[in-house]
Design a protein around this motif. Structure first.
Motif, mmCIF file in Angstrom:
data_model
loop_
_atom_site.group_PDB
_atom_site.id
_atom_site.type_symbol
_atom_site.label_atom_id
_atom_site.label_comp_id
_atom_site.label_asym_id
_atom_site.label_seq_id
_atom_site.Cartn_x
_atom_site.Cartn_y
_atom_site.Cartn_z
ATOM 1 N N GLU A 70 0.843 -1.198 0.000
ATOM 2 C CA GLU A 70 0.000 0.000 0.000
ATOM 3 C C GLU A 70 0.886 1.258 0.000
ATOM 4 O OE1 GLU A 70 -2.744 1.320 3.475
ATOM 5 O OE2 GLU A 70 -3.328 -0.712 2.839
ATOM 6 N N ILE A 71 1.880 1.249 0.852
ATOM 7 C CA ILE A 71 2.757 2.428 0.972
ATOM 8 C C ILE A 71 3.654 2.563 -0.267
ATOM 9 C CG2 ILE A 71 4.674 3.432 2.270
ATOM 10 C CD1 ILE A 71 3.293 2.303 4.801
ATOM 11 N N MET A 72 4.188 1.421 -0.744
ATOM 12 C CA MET A 72 5.037 1.483 -1.944
ATOM 13 C C MET A 72 4.244 2.060 -3.122
ATOM 14 S SD MET A 72 7.482 -1.892 -1.833
ATOM 15 C CE MET A 72 6.147 -3.069 -1.718
ATOM 16 N N LYS A 73 2.964 1.703 -3.182
ATOM 17 C CA LYS A 73 2.103 2.222 -4.244
ATOM 18 C C LYS A 73 1.980 3.741 -4.115
ATOM 19 C CE LYS A 73 -1.238 -0.835 -5.400
ATOM 20 N NZ LYS A 73 -2.556 -1.473 -5.178
ATOM 21 N N GLU A 74 1.691 4.178 -2.890
ATOM 22 C CA GLU A 74 1.565 5.619 -2.625
ATOM 23 C C GLU A 74 2.832 6.371 -3.035
ATOM 24 O OE1 GLU A 74 0.428 7.241 1.332
ATOM 25 O OE2 GLU A 74 -0.680 5.354 1.497
ATOM 26 N N LEU A 75 3.974 5.732 -2.823
ATOM 27 C CA LEU A 75 5.258 6.397 -3.075
ATOM 28 C C LEU A 75 5.770 6.131 -4.488
ATOM 29 C CD1 LEU A 75 7.168 5.714 0.273
ATOM 30 C CD2 LEU A 75 5.726 7.652 -0.336
ATOM 31 N N ASN A 76 5.010 5.349 -5.240
ATOM 32 C CA ASN A 76 5.402 5.078 -6.615
ATOM 33 C C ASN A 76 6.699 4.272 -6.729
ATOM 34 O OD1 ASN A 76 4.550 5.243 -9.174
ATOM 35 N ND2 ASN A 76 4.964 7.439 -9.459
ATOM 36 N N ILE A 77 6.924 3.360 -5.796
ATOM 37 C CA ILE A 77 8.100 2.480 -5.900
ATOM 38 C C ILE A 77 7.659 1.012 -5.889
ATOM 39 C CG2 ILE A 77 9.879 4.027 -4.971
ATOM 40 C CD1 ILE A 77 9.455 2.745 -2.220
ATOM 41 N N GLU A 78 6.359 0.797 -6.094
ATOM 42 C CA GLU A 78 5.803 -0.549 -6.052
ATOM 43 C C GLU A 78 6.448 -1.454 -7.106
ATOM 44 O OE1 GLU A 78 1.973 -0.844 -7.532
ATOM 45 O OE2 GLU A 78 1.412 -2.653 -6.443
ATOM 46 N N HIS A 79 6.698 -0.870 -8.293
ATOM 47 C CA HIS A 79 7.290 -1.677 -9.382
ATOM 48 C C HIS A 79 8.709 -2.117 -9.039
ATOM 49 C CE1 HIS A 79 8.528 2.473 -10.007
ATOM 50 N NE2 HIS A 79 9.514 2.034 -10.765
ATOM 51 N N MET A 80 9.300 -1.566 -7.994
ATOM 52 C CA MET A 80 10.656 -1.933 -7.623
ATOM 53 C C MET A 80 10.695 -2.848 -6.400
ATOM 54 S SD MET A 80 12.850 1.345 -8.672
ATOM 55 C CE MET A 80 14.122 0.173 -9.055
ATOM 56 N N ALA A 81 9.518 -3.371 -6.026
ATOM 57 C CA ALA A 81 9.419 -4.164 -4.788
ATOM 58 C C ALA A 81 10.500 -5.239 -4.679
ATOM 59 C CB ALA A 81 8.033 -4.802 -4.700
ATOM 60 N N ASP A 82 10.789 -5.908 -5.794
ATOM 61 C CA ASP A 82 11.746 -7.013 -5.750
ATOM 62 C C ASP A 82 13.163 -6.618 -6.170
ATOM 63 O OD1 ASP A 82 9.804 -8.801 -4.823
ATOM 64 O OD2 ASP A 82 9.065 -9.129 -6.872
ATOM 65 N N SER A 83 13.377 -5.335 -6.390
ATOM 66 C CA SER A 83 14.735 -4.882 -6.722
ATOM 67 C C SER A 83 15.538 -4.723 -5.431
ATOM 68 C CB SER A 83 14.705 -3.521 -7.414
ATOM 69 O OG SER A 83 13.878 -3.565 -8.536
ATOM 70 N N TYR A 84 16.818 -4.975 -5.534
ATOM 71 C CA TYR A 84 17.665 -4.701 -4.379
ATOM 72 C C TYR A 84 17.787 -3.199 -4.197
ATOM 73 C CZ TYR A 84 18.696 -9.563 -3.854
ATOM 74 O OH TYR A 84 18.554 -10.889 -3.617
ATOM 75 N N ALA A 85 17.835 -2.779 -2.957
ATOM 76 C CA ALA A 85 17.856 -1.338 -2.671
ATOM 77 C C ALA A 85 19.052 -0.667 -3.329
ATOM 78 C CB ALA A 85 17.868 -1.110 -1.159
ATOM 79 N N ARG A 86 20.146 -1.430 -3.488
ATOM 80 C CA ARG A 86 21.335 -0.820 -4.095
ATOM 81 C C ARG A 86 21.114 -0.435 -5.560
ATOM 82 N NH1 ARG A 86 23.162 -6.181 -3.370
ATOM 83 N NH2 ARG A 86 23.023 -7.365 -5.311
ATOM 84 N N GLU A 87 20.063 -1.007 -6.186
ATOM 85 C CA GLU A 87 19.779 -0.677 -7.584
ATOM 86 C C GLU A 87 18.959 0.613 -7.730
ATOM 87 O OE1 GLU A 87 17.837 -4.149 -9.250
ATOM 88 O OE2 GLU A 87 19.253 -5.440 -8.188
ATOM 89 N N LEU A 88 18.510 1.158 -6.617
ATOM 90 C CA LEU A 88 17.669 2.353 -6.697
ATOM 91 C C LEU A 88 18.523 3.602 -6.927
ATOM 92 C CD1 LEU A 88 15.188 1.888 -3.699
ATOM 93 C CD2 LEU A 88 15.056 0.940 -5.998
ATOM 94 N N SER A 89 17.908 4.607 -7.548
ATOM 95 C CA SER A 89 18.584 5.908 -7.672
ATOM 96 C C SER A 89 18.571 6.576 -6.295
ATOM 97 C CB SER A 89 17.837 6.780 -8.671
ATOM 98 O OG SER A 89 16.603 7.201 -8.113
#
Ligand SMILES: Nc1ncnc2c1ncn2[C@@H]1O[C@H](COP(=O)(O)OP(=O)(O)O)[C@@H](O)[C@H]1O
Ligand SMILES: [Mg+2]
Length: 256
Positions: free
Chosen positions: A136-155
């Motif tokens: 729910e929160i990831m959706k609100e923050l628009n990072i839901e599509h990255m749920a299974d990505s490792y955090a190190r891959e994020l900008s």
């Protein structure tokens, strides 16, 4: 009950000869989106450290909703509803985005992480609730599509969003945001500002340290200016903008 959630008196912290924080008295109002600005080294992060229990003050008192939290540990302060984010994000690079979210939730709600590893039926339900809430929160923050990505891959900006998500999963009453826009591109910065405004409208008290003065002026109702550990101005954005002490504090720091 008073409308202040935080009150500090005579709060001091020195490092060697440097007075990092030296605040006589400060009260923060529940329904006023408040920002702290000030030149580099003004004591903003140290102030956050002191009120959130990450450092001990040399002197002074901190009250959260009239409760003395001066010597309280960070996890206890978090349980009282005041949660902070960090200037340098503290997300776990080796965990996925979803794992980061779920870990933060279990960290505050369960008695111990070990206990959460031994899964009792009630804890399985709890885990499902936490997973649902994370999405729910990831959706609100628009990072839901990255749920299974490792955090190190994020900008850098997405990491800031994840850190924000990790802090709101525990339903804070008060959020302390340390430079939520640092290293974030302008478009994402706009989104984050919007999210912060929404959180404020939902009734979460926001105290934000931020370098981006334009952003601060845009969303804050009250702006506190620190210089060399002291409050040199505390006013509406319009009045702070034209304050002579503020202007000279910033000019002075630029000349260094
Ligand atoms: N752990 C520390 N050890 C020594 N000096 C520190 C430490 N943390 C902060 N300082 C000093 O305290 C002052 C305030 O720092 P800080 O709170 O990080 O400022 P700001 O967040 O406003 O940039 C600076 O002069 C900084 O160098
Ligand atoms: Mg800082």
């Amino acid at each position: 009950m008073s409308n202040n959630y935080l009150e500090v008196t005579n709060l001091k912290k020195s490092f060697g000869g440097i007075k990092a924080v030296d605040i006589q008295s400060l009260k923060l109002n529940k329904d006023q989106l408040t920002s702290i600005i000030g030149p580099n080294g003004a004591g903003k992060t140290t102030f956050f450290d002191l009120i959130s229990g990450f450092q001990d003050s040399d002197n002074g008192k901190v009250y959260l909703n009239d409760k003395n939290i001066t010597k309280s540990q960070p996890y206890l302060i978090a349980r009282l509803g005041m949660i902070r984010t960090f200037q340098l994000t503290k997300v776990f690079d080796r965990m996925t985005v979803l794992e980061n979210m779920m870990f933060s939730a279990s960290n505050v709600n369960n008695d111990s992480f070990l206990k959460s590893l031994i899964k009792l039926p009630s804890q399985k339900i709890n885990e499902k609730n936490i997973r649902d809430k994370s999405f729910e929160i990831m959706k609100e923050l628009n990072i839901e599509h990255m749920a299974d990505s490792y955090a190190r891959e994020l900008s850098g900006g997405q990491k800031k969003l994840l850190e924000l998500g990790r802090s709101i999963i525990n339903d804070p009453k008060i959020l302390l945001l340390d430079e939520p826009l640092a290293g974030v591109n302008p478009k994402l910065a706009e989104e984050i500002l919007e999210i912060i405004l929404n959180l404020s409208e939902k009734g979460i008290s926001i105290l934000m340290v931020e370098h981006n003065i334009e952003a601060v002026m845009k969303i804050s109702e009250r702006v506190i200016v620190l210089a060399e550990g002291k409050v040199i101005a505390d006013n509406t954005p319009e009045n702070v903008r034209t304050d002579e002490n503020v202007i000279s504090a910033y000019l002075g720091s630029e000349n260094e």
